[in-house]
Design a protein around this motif. Structure first.
Motif, PDB file in Angstrom:
ATOM      1  N   PRO A  21      64.569   1.389  54.318  1.00  0.00           N
ATOM      2  CA  PRO A  21      65.786   0.579  54.433  1.00  0.00           C
ATOM      3  C   PRO A  21      66.713   1.101  55.539  1.00  0.00           C
ATOM      4  O   PRO A  21      66.899   2.300  55.686  1.00  0.00           O
ATOM      5  N   ARG A  22      67.247   0.193  56.308  1.00  0.00           N
ATOM      6  CA  ARG A  22      68.225   0.495  57.354  1.00  0.00           C
ATOM      7  C   ARG A  22      67.720   1.506  58.383  1.00  0.00           C
ATOM      8  O   ARG A  22      68.479   2.319  58.891  1.00  0.00           O
ATOM      9  N   GLN A  82      66.684   7.869  52.811  1.00  0.00           N
ATOM     10  CA  GLN A  82      65.593   7.651  53.751  1.00  0.00           C
ATOM     11  C   GLN A  82      64.446   8.628  53.490  1.00  0.00           C
ATOM     12  O   GLN A  82      63.281   8.259  53.594  1.00  0.00           O
TER      13      GLN A  82
END
Length: 126
Positions: free
Chosen positions: A26-27, A47
């Motif tokens: 994600p991101r 992360q």
């Protein structure tokens, strides 16, 4: 080994490139993942968890070397010695440990011995 190296090895072992990894995190864009793989940046906690899931390893496995490299008690010489030790085969590692422990004057902890055959026979008869 540095986190970037660990991530590169895991990616190679799983046949993943930066784009593949970025889609699972994600991101995280491809540029960010590439920076992680090159050791230029460190991922955050979320992360790291996502990376661990992507590679199928515990997050602690990714962090173990990173944590030890941040140990303020460990000197540059200790890091060099550990890297050299890891480059040796098991016979050479044993010899190096013998030398180091004799120089330090500390007894080396030996591996547990296998039970003797006579003791094993007595136990089997009982």
């Amino acid at each position: 080994m540095p986190l970037g190296t660990t991530l590169r090895l895991l990616a190679k072992a799983r046949g993943l490139n930066a784009t593949d990894i970025a889609t699972a995190i994600p991101r995280a864009g491809v540029a960010t993942v590439s920076a992680w793989l090159q050791g230029e940046k460190l991922p955050g906690k979320d992360q790291l968890d996502a990376l661990a899931r992507t590679f199928g390893v515990p997050a602690g496995a990714l962090l173990a070397e990173l944590a030890s490299s941040l140990d303020p008690a460990r000197t540059a010489g200790e890091h060099e010695l550990l890297a050299a030790y890891r480059a040796l085969d098991s016979r050479q590692q044993g010899a190096l440990l013998e030398v180091a422990t004799s120089m330090a004057g500390t007894p080396r902890k030996s591996a547990p011995r296998a039970p003797r055959k006579a003791a094993a026979r007595r136990k089997a008869k009982a």
